[in-house]
Design an enzyme around this catalytic site. Structure first.
Site: not given
Ligand code: FBP
Length: 547
Positions: A77, A141, A172, A198-199, A201
């Site tokens: 993300g 991803r 991950d 990075k994230t 979250d």
């Molecule tokens: P990462 O863990 O890859 O940083 O992504 C987190 C996130 O932003 C979550 O908060 C959310 O649940 C998810 O990505 C959404 O995924 P997508 O961008 O595939 O819709």
């Protein structure tokens, strides 16, 4: 591409670096490290990258560096600041030797496997400095985990004469970075792999990583909008706003936004799990606050709901565990059935207790829980409309109480989901500096022949000058967990610590915030102006650093 005035001015911002990264750098090594758990298993799986020491950069002597090419990948993300990591990496490798080249693999790890890449040049980068988004090279991803992917990647690595790959990702993706580092080390291919935390979250943190990048900007962006809603709510005094906030598992984003905006209610998934609460108990807890406020003449309020909530309600969590195993084992036969047949199939294959939980869930939620997982085996919680589920159930309970003469208010709900709105915001000064420093650290780890490390920058509540940069062996952050039905080595996710200062600070205040209206309106991120406004880290980071 036409640019806004803000973009033009912001491009001129020069990220601040820690002192140790401002000139020539040398490495100071610490003691050998161990994984956080399952030491024997992790050591066996990573014989070449286990136990390496922590690394800190300190000022060193100028030295001519051999030419090196580097590849970079954005994974998962989006998070504000990704472009600045690439800028830091680019500037540092060019500083080490102007002939060094940086290649960007396109649309995530898949770009390495499929040989889709571009060369990142100074001219290309000038439009991306201090910008949000990952659009310079895109993200994806694709899970890098199979030998044939590693071998295919190696072909392009050899063709471009690449010394190291930098993978900018969450827990991950960094786990995969470590698997790749181990594979290339075991085969003596001489290719290094470096990760970067990075994230938005905020769940990739531990003793070595104080925060993942993007959390600061994303939470400030969400808090701005929550504050705006609170002010609207306090002006019209007629709606309850249910706001779901991103953060796939952990509730760090919801907690930080609560600390910034003082909503009437903020659910914290980790606490709900600990208290073994059911969905009905959560609904009752919210309805009681609505009823209390109604009795004071306040038929309005704001509820923050963490995106991952559903997985933390213990009965639903157990159901998801079994569904994960079921989908991993029988996903193929199940996928071709129609909707009704899928529901029956699932109920007939689950244990009685989980089948009962599944059967009681509203259709939409049950369906989302049984859809395909993302490539890392996660339920796609961003697709589950928990905010609507909760407000509908609260509305039903209040209607019941009304009939019983226990409540006499008005309840009108509005729903919001803030996630994508914040992931590509222009990085705050904090994220702009932090990310640029991470990029410089990654370049130094490569120049110092490290592999299987994540770039880190610490002491982040101090002035930028005093930040400390270095690297942490990725294996140090690993333990064994079940994924897609199998035990796998993974980086341990950091959930909200219920004994930690951020949660305790919130818990001490939340009753007052529920009863009274004590909203705080943080306003938009400021890039220029007083340091107290522009350069402050998140409340979570500040409280955690107080220890
Ligand atoms: P990462 O863990 O890859 O940083 O992504 C987190 C996130 O932003 C979550 O908060 C959310 O649940 C998810 O990505 C959404 O995924 P997508 O961008 O595939 O819709």
């Amino acid at each position: 591409m036409e640019k806004s005035d803000l973009q033009i001015e912001r491009a001129k911002y020069e990220p601040k670096l820690p002192k140790a990264l401002q000139g020539a750098v040398k490495v100071k090594e610490g003691e050998p490290t161990q994984s956080v758990d399952n030491q024997e298993e992790i050591k066996k799986l990573f014989p070449n990258t286990y136990g390496m020491p922590l690394v800190e950069f300190v000022p060193g002597e100028e030295a001519t560096q051999k030419k090196m090419n580097v590849g970079v990948i954005l994974s998962g993300g989006q998070a504000p600041g990704g472009h600045n990591v690439i800028c830091g990496l680019f500037d540092e490798i060019k500083k080490l030797n102007p002939e060094n080249r940086l290649y960007g693999f396109l649309m995530g790890p898949g770009g390495l496997v499929d040989h889709n890449y571009i060369e990142i040049t100074a001219d290309l980068l000038k439009d991306y400095r201090n910008t949000g988004g990952f659009d310079l090279i895109g993200s994806g991803r694709t899970k890098l985990e199979k030998e044939d992917q590693f071998e295919k990647g190696l072909q392009i690595i050899r063709k471009l004469d690449i010394k190291a790959i930098v993978i900018i990702g969450g827990d991950d993706s960094n786990t995969n970075a470590c698997v790749l580092a181990e594979y290339y080390a075991a085969h003596k291919y001489g290719v290094q792999v470096i990760g970067c935390p990075k994230t938005i979250d905020g769940d990739l943190k531990n003793d070595q990583i104080e925060t993942s990048f993007g959390f600061d900007t994303a939470t400030k962006t969400y808090s701005e909008v929550i504050g705006n809603i609170e002010r609207d709510c306090n002006s019209a005094r007629k709606y309850w706003h249910f706001i779901k906030l991103m953060g796939r598992s952990a509730s760090h984003i919801a907690l930080e936004c609560a600390l910034q905006t003082h909503p009437n209610i903020c659910l914290i998934s980790e606490e709900i799990e600990k208290n073994d609460m059911t969905l009905n108990q959560i609904v009752e807890q919210i309805a009681k606050v609505v009823a209390y406020r109604a009795a004071q003449g306040n038929n309005f309020g704001v509820v923050l709901v963490p995106e991952g909530l559903i997985e933390f309600i213990p009965a639903i969590g157990r159901l998801i565990q079994e569904l994960n195993d079921l989908l991993a084992a029988h996903g193929a036969d199940y996928r071709n059935l129609d909707k009704d047949a899928q529901r029956k199939y699932i109920i007939s294959h689950l244990s009685p207790a989980n089948a009962e939980t599944f059967a009681t869930l509203p259709d939409g939620v049950a369906r989302q829980l049984s859809l395909d997982r993302d490539p890392h085996g996660n339920v796609q919680v961003s697709l589950i409309e928990t905010e609507k589920l909760l407000s509908e159930m609260v509305g039903d309970l209040l209607a019941k109480w009304k009939k019983e003469g226990k409540y006499d208010g008005k309840f009108a709900a509005q729903h919001h989901f803030f996630g994508y709105e914040g992931r590509c915001a222009a990085p705050s000064n904090f994220d702009a500096d932090y990310c640029y420093s991470l990029g410089v650290s990654a370049a130094q780890l490569i120049a110092n022949d490290k592999t299987g490390y994540m770039a880190i920058v610490k002491n982040l509540t101090a002035k930028t000058d005093e930040w400390k940069a270095g690297g942490v062996p990725i294996t140090m952050m690993m333990n064994m967990e079940k994924r897609n039905g199998e035990m796998k080595p993974v980086i341990r996710k950091a959930l909200v610590d219920l004994d930690g200062k951020p949660f305790k600070t919130f818990a001490a205040k939340r009753d007052e915030w529920a009863k009274n209206t004590e909203y705080v309106y943080p306003g938009p991120i400021q890039y220029w102006g007083p340091s107290d406004v522009c350069d402050q880290p998140t409340k979570t980071l500040k409280l955690e650093s107080e220890k």
